[in-house]
Design an enzyme around this catalytic site. Structure first.
Site, PDB file in Angstrom:
ATOM      1  N   LYS A  40       0.911  -1.330   0.101  1.00  0.00           N
ATOM      2  CA  LYS A  40      -0.006  -0.093  -0.068  1.00  0.00           C
ATOM      3  C   LYS A  40       0.929   1.036  -0.129  1.00  0.00           C
ATOM      4  CE  LYS A  40      -2.309  -1.032   3.650  1.00  0.00           C
ATOM      5  NZ  LYS A  40      -1.424  -2.476   4.124  1.00  0.00           N
ATOM      6  N   THR A  41       1.823   1.423   0.935  1.00  0.00           N
ATOM      7  CA  THR A  41       2.727   2.522   1.042  1.00  0.00           C
ATOM      8  C   THR A  41       3.514   2.644  -0.346  1.00  0.00           C
ATOM      9  OG1 THR A  41       2.851   2.100   3.362  1.00  0.00           O
ATOM     10  CG2 THR A  41       4.351   3.443   2.563  1.00  0.00           C
ATOM     11  N   ASP A 221      -1.707   7.665   3.836  1.00  0.00           N
ATOM     12  CA  ASP A 221      -1.343   6.564   4.419  1.00  0.00           C
ATOM     13  C   ASP A 221      -1.804   6.142   5.511  1.00  0.00           C
ATOM     14  OD1 ASP A 221      -0.014   3.999   4.055  1.00  0.00           O
ATOM     15  OD2 ASP A 221       1.980   4.907   4.248  1.00  0.00           O
ATOM     16  N   GLU A 222      -1.934   4.800   6.029  1.00  0.00           N
ATOM     17  CA  GLU A 222      -2.628   4.661   7.237  1.00  0.00           C
ATOM     18  C   GLU A 222      -3.872   5.230   7.531  1.00  0.00           C
ATOM     19  OE1 GLU A 222      -0.812   2.332   8.974  1.00  0.00           O
ATOM     20  OE2 GLU A 222       1.151   2.469   8.426  1.00  0.00           O
ATOM     21  N   GLN A 252      -5.539  -3.124  10.926  1.00  0.00           N
ATOM     22  CA  GLN A 252      -4.479  -2.531  11.556  1.00  0.00           C
ATOM     23  C   GLN A 252      -4.607  -1.252  12.281  1.00  0.00           C
ATOM     24  OE1 GLN A 252      -0.460  -2.687   9.567  1.00  0.00           O
ATOM     25  NE2 GLN A 252      -1.472  -3.379   7.729  1.00  0.00           N
ATOM     26  N   ARG A 638       5.370  -7.435  10.994  1.00  0.00           N
ATOM     27  CA  ARG A 638       6.455  -6.677  10.791  1.00  0.00           C
ATOM     28  C   ARG A 638       7.630  -7.602  10.187  1.00  0.00           C
ATOM     29  NH1 ARG A 638       4.129  -2.901   9.007  1.00  0.00           N
ATOM     30  NH2 ARG A 638       2.545  -4.173   9.347  1.00  0.00           N
TER      31      ARG A 638
HETATM   32  P1  ATP Z   1       1.929  -2.310   5.984  1.00  0.00           P
HETATM   33  O1  ATP Z   1       0.194  -2.526   5.834  1.00  0.00           O
HETATM   34  O2  ATP Z   1       2.647  -2.587   7.086  1.00  0.00           O
HETATM   35  O3  ATP Z   1       1.981  -0.783   6.019  1.00  0.00           O
HETATM   36  P2  ATP Z   1       2.173  -2.026   3.047  1.00  0.00           P
HETATM   37  O4  ATP Z   1       0.841  -2.578   2.586  1.00  0.00           O
HETATM   38  O5  ATP Z   1       2.197  -0.654   3.372  1.00  0.00           O
HETATM   39  O6  ATP Z   1       2.329  -2.705   4.586  1.00  0.00           O
HETATM   40  P3  ATP Z   1       4.709  -1.880   1.725  1.00  0.00           P
HETATM   41  O7  ATP Z   1       5.456  -1.360   2.923  1.00  0.00           O
HETATM   42  O8  ATP Z   1       4.417  -1.082   1.000  1.00  0.00           O
HETATM   43  O9  ATP Z   1       3.204  -2.531   2.403  1.00  0.00           O
HETATM   44  O10 ATP Z   1       5.402  -3.059   1.227  1.00  0.00           O
HETATM   45  C1  ATP Z   1       5.757  -4.327   1.923  1.00  0.00           C
HETATM   46  C2  ATP Z   1       7.059  -4.848   1.444  1.00  0.00           C
HETATM   47  O11 ATP Z   1       6.780  -5.175  -0.095  1.00  0.00           O
HETATM   48  C3  ATP Z   1       8.019  -3.577   0.778  1.00  0.00           C
HETATM   49  O12 ATP Z   1       9.423  -4.155   1.354  1.00  0.00           O
HETATM   50  C4  ATP Z   1       7.844  -3.298  -0.440  1.00  0.00           C
HETATM   51  O13 ATP Z   1       9.025  -2.861  -1.179  1.00  0.00           O
HETATM   52  C5  ATP Z   1       7.399  -4.766  -1.145  1.00  0.00           C
HETATM   53  N1  ATP Z   1       6.662  -4.849  -2.347  1.00  0.00           N
HETATM   54  C6  ATP Z   1       5.468  -4.091  -2.340  1.00  0.00           C
HETATM   55  N2  ATP Z   1       4.979  -4.357  -3.637  1.00  0.00           N
HETATM   56  C7  ATP Z   1       5.708  -4.952  -4.353  1.00  0.00           C
HETATM   57  C8  ATP Z   1       5.925  -5.427  -5.897  1.00  0.00           C
HETATM   58  N3  ATP Z   1       4.795  -5.303  -6.400  1.00  0.00           N
HETATM   59  N4  ATP Z   1       7.052  -5.998  -6.083  1.00  0.00           N
HETATM   60  C9  ATP Z   1       7.948  -6.446  -5.113  1.00  0.00           C
HETATM   61  N5  ATP Z   1       8.030  -6.146  -3.757  1.00  0.00           N
HETATM   62  C10 ATP Z   1       6.828  -5.298  -3.551  1.00  0.00           C
HETATM   63 MG    MG Z   2       2.396   0.740   4.815  1.00  0.00          MG
END
Ligand code: ATP
Ligand code: MG
Length: 711
Positions: A40-41, A221-222, A252, A638
């Protein structure tokens, strides 16, 4: 996030189809709703780049994060993705955005651009004064209640009108007096940083139109942790076009206790019928073993939106459960585990590249749990940092200095005035200050203004007036110099001269019994000065010693920004150290190896059965349990490569030691019994750690280290 993604892919590489869909949808409201680690981030960072590519100017984009640290990290990510133009993008927290809006447009609310931002301690002491109490605990209770009212958009008058009993009515009156003082001091509290911008946007069409025209797209975000007021601010910022992207995960949501509400998620599709909802299902962060444990834990919670999450990173190491006799044993076992994982023997299956200190984190429910670990880490010479705990800016010596600096930018800031005039002591006594205070409130002046009033001599003897004048002149000169000090080099001279003039170093040594503690405090002061000077720009050195040219700012401009910063180094994530963090502060982050400690009933979940809890009923307890479960889910997710959870057979509760019961969440993880047996190698390492403990460093070194970390 400083670690590479588990797949080893560089940050700038691909997005999956669903992520692309979210990134390419630019002309209307968009919600990305997905579980942890699904990128997402990453969508937000990539979308910033896409929006610029599509023609938006960087200044037209605002990305809102939950913490300053997350903002700093996103800035880094955006920079590596889109280069220099990332600099123009407004990437900050809701609170920092609020400060910006109020500094620019707060005038229409009667606020000077140099208003002060009060921290929680200032608020407590103003409330004590406004409510006529000397008890800090009572004042803090008022603070919570008033904050809740403010978050619900109520002012003192409205709070009084809807008060249910005498107690609430009294509190509403205290709130009125509190607000009066804030206005007089030209100060705002943290809630105002959201509440006042809302008022600005809602009640002043010209300000609203200006901001709506300036912002082409807002990303949040969040989103699950926004509160009702923040949502209103967002709505007014984006206007009817609704060009925004919110990303979040209802599982979350962990700030319910601070007024965050999932209603914001539910209301989005109602308020924006054109809302495009994108769901992401692949988790790129964790191994299947870790993700399964996470999915199992969150399972029992009621579902706002059904979600599925899978990982293609393989089964990986089983999740381990560490049974510990007590806190110290737990810390020793964690030390042993870190050493064992760094030695790498058992990690063939998951790759052995994650062996830096920064690849490890220890997560816990409550700040106090860190202490035992800090001691054990120091003994074992493991470098670490504590995040989410007492911030640098909470330390007495830094607050002293910030008090002075605040007073320079806002002469009406009475709490800052009191701090500066008494620290260090300058022969202006309590009676003089009391008389000055009475005089100021009688003539509706700030303390600073009163200094120079002609009639001050009628209430104070000439000698006292003389000392007050001297103090006032000193402040005026200091302000003049701060305004004309530009760039890091001059800033250093300014700060050194100032500290010498007020004799602050001697003050620290006089005030502390222990010289080592005083020395540690003074070294914090030096760190602070160094950091302030760097922010003044010009020729500065980065961490690697390279000289850079940064935009020059005046000392006074820099001072105006400090109140909002919670950590001295926004880029501390770069250091190669183990992270000790609360679960709340770990949100959004990831580490290859995570140890989730203190998984024991009463700590995680946190005291659900607290007696005397106001308004505690079955429903509120059930809701709190659900929030604790989400916290556990955040903790588990995490972890990228390995996860260990530990619990205590005996734990401290107040002064007592009581028997511990493993957290219900451990059972809910549904771990296979065969995978939780202990690793004999860890036992050997624990013995070694025990040995190292006996050969501990001298008491003086410990005292120094403790003083440095503020405990
Ligand atoms: P959270 O809910 O904990 O905030 P998130 O949904 O924001 O998590 P991210 O932090 O954006 O998730 O991504 C998690 C990990 O996966 C990061 O290391 C990111 O670089 C990697 N990632 C996300 N999308 C891809 C993708 N399409 N290909 C490869 N790696 C990815
Ligand atoms: Mg995130």
């Amino acid at each position: 996030m400083s670690t590479p993604s588990p797949s080893g892919a560089p940050l700038a590489s691909g997005l999956n189809l669903a992520q692309q869909e979210a990134v390419n949808y630019m002309h209307g409201p968009c919600l990305v709703l997905a579980g942890a680690g699904s990128g997402k981030t990453r969508v937000i960072t990539h979308k910033i780049g896409r929006l610029i590519q599509a023609g938006l100017k960087p200044e037209q984009i605002a990305a809102i994060t939950f913490t300053n640290k997350a903002a700093a990290e996103m800035r880094e990510r955006a920079k590596s993705l889109i280069g220099k133009s990332a600099r123009g993008v407004l990437i900050c927290t809701f609170h920092a955005l609020g400060v910006r809006m109020l500094r620019q447009d707060g005038g229409v609310l009667g606020l000077k651009p140099q208003f002060s931002i009060l921290d929680s301690d200032d608020v407590t002491s103003i409330l004590k004064d406004a409510g006529g109490s000397t008890d800090a605990a009572t004042a803090r209770q008022w603070q919570w209640a008033i904050s809740a009212w403010k978050n619900n958009g109520l002012n003192a008058e409205q709070a009084e009108a809807q008060a249910a009993n005498d107690e609430e009515r009294t509190l509403a009156r205290i709130m009125a007096r509190y607000e009066e003082r804030l206005t007089a001091y030209q100060s705002v509290d943290f809630d105002d940083l959201i509440g006042l911008p809302l008022k600005l946007l809602r009640d002043h069409a010209e300000v609203r139109e200006k901001w709506q025209a300036a912002l082409g797209h807002v990303l949040v975000d969040e989103y699950q942790d926004t509160n009702a007021t923040q949502y209103e601010v967002l709505k007014l910022l984006v206007g009817e076009r609704g060009r925004f992207t919110a990303v979040g995960d209802d599982d979350q949501s962990i700030y319910g206790w601070r007024g965050a509400t999932l209603d914001n998620l539910k209301r989005l599709p109602v308020d924006y019928p054109a809302l495009k909802v994108v769901k992401l299902e692949q988790n790129y962060r964790s191994t299947s073993a870790i993700l399964r444990a996470a999915n199992n834990v969150i399972g029992p919670n009621p579902k706002l939106y059904p979600k599925t999450l899978f990982s293609e990173l393989g089964e990986g190491e089983p999740v381990r459960v560490l049974d510990c006799d007590g806190e110290e044993h737990e810390a020793d076992r964690v030390v042993a585990r870190i050493q064992s994982l760094r030695a790498g023997g058992e990690l063939q299956a998951v790759g052995s590249q994650y062996k830096d200190w920064k690849d490890f984190s220890v997560l816990y429910r409550a700040n106090h749990q860190a202490r035992v670990f800090e001691k054990a880490f120091r003994r074992a010479q493991i470098p670490y940092k504590v995040s989410g705990g007492q911030s640098f800016f909470d330390r007495a010596e830094i607050k002293d200095l910030c008090g002075w600096l605040r007073l320079l930018t806002n002469n009406d800031d009475d709490p800052a005035f009191m701090r500066a005039v008494t620290t260090p002591k300058r022969g202006i006594g309590h009676t003089t200050l009391q008389a000055l205070g009475t005089f100021a409130s009688q003539y509706k002046l700030s303390l600073f203004e009163s200094l120079f009033s002609n009639s001050l001599g009628t209430v104070l003897p000439a000698k006292a007036v003389g000392s007050l004048h001297e103090f006032g002149r000193f402040l005026n000169e200091l302000e003049y110099r701060a305004r004309h000090t530009v760039g890091a080099e001059d800033a250093r001279v300014f700060l050194t001269d100032w500290l010498k003039d007020i004799d602050y170093e001697r003050h620290l040594y006089d005030a502390e019994d222990s010289e080592t503690v005083a020395a540690a405090r003074w070294s914090n002061v030096m760190d602070f000065c160094d950091w302030m000077a760097q922010r003044c720009g010009g020729q500065i050195e980065d961490a690697a010693g390279t000289t850079l040219e940064k935009e020059r700012k005046s000392m006074l401009e820099v001072i105006q920004t400090i109140a909002l910063l919670s950590t001295i180094s926004e880029r501390e994530g770069e250091q190669d150290v183990v992270t000790l963090s609360t679960l709340h502060a770990a949100k959004g982050l990831e580490w290859p190896h995570v140890m989730l400690i203190g998984c024991v009933e009463g700590l995680l979940p946190f005291k659900l059965d607290e007696e005397n809890e106001l308004g505690s009923n079955a429903e509120s307890i059930a809701q709190r349990l659900q929030e604790e479960r989400r916290l556990m889910y955040v903790g588990i997710t995490r972890a990228q490569r390995t996860l260990a959870v530990s619990w205590l057979k005996r734990r401290k509760k107040g002064r007592e030691t009581i028997a511990g019961t493993p957290s219900r969440f451990i059972a809910e993880m549904g771990l296979d019994k065969t995978t939780v047996k202990e690793d004999p190698r860890e036992k050997i390492r624990a013995l070694r750690a025990e040995f190292a403990k006996r050969a501990a460093d001298s008491a003086a070194a410990q005292a120094l280290a403790e003083a440095k970390t503020g405990h």
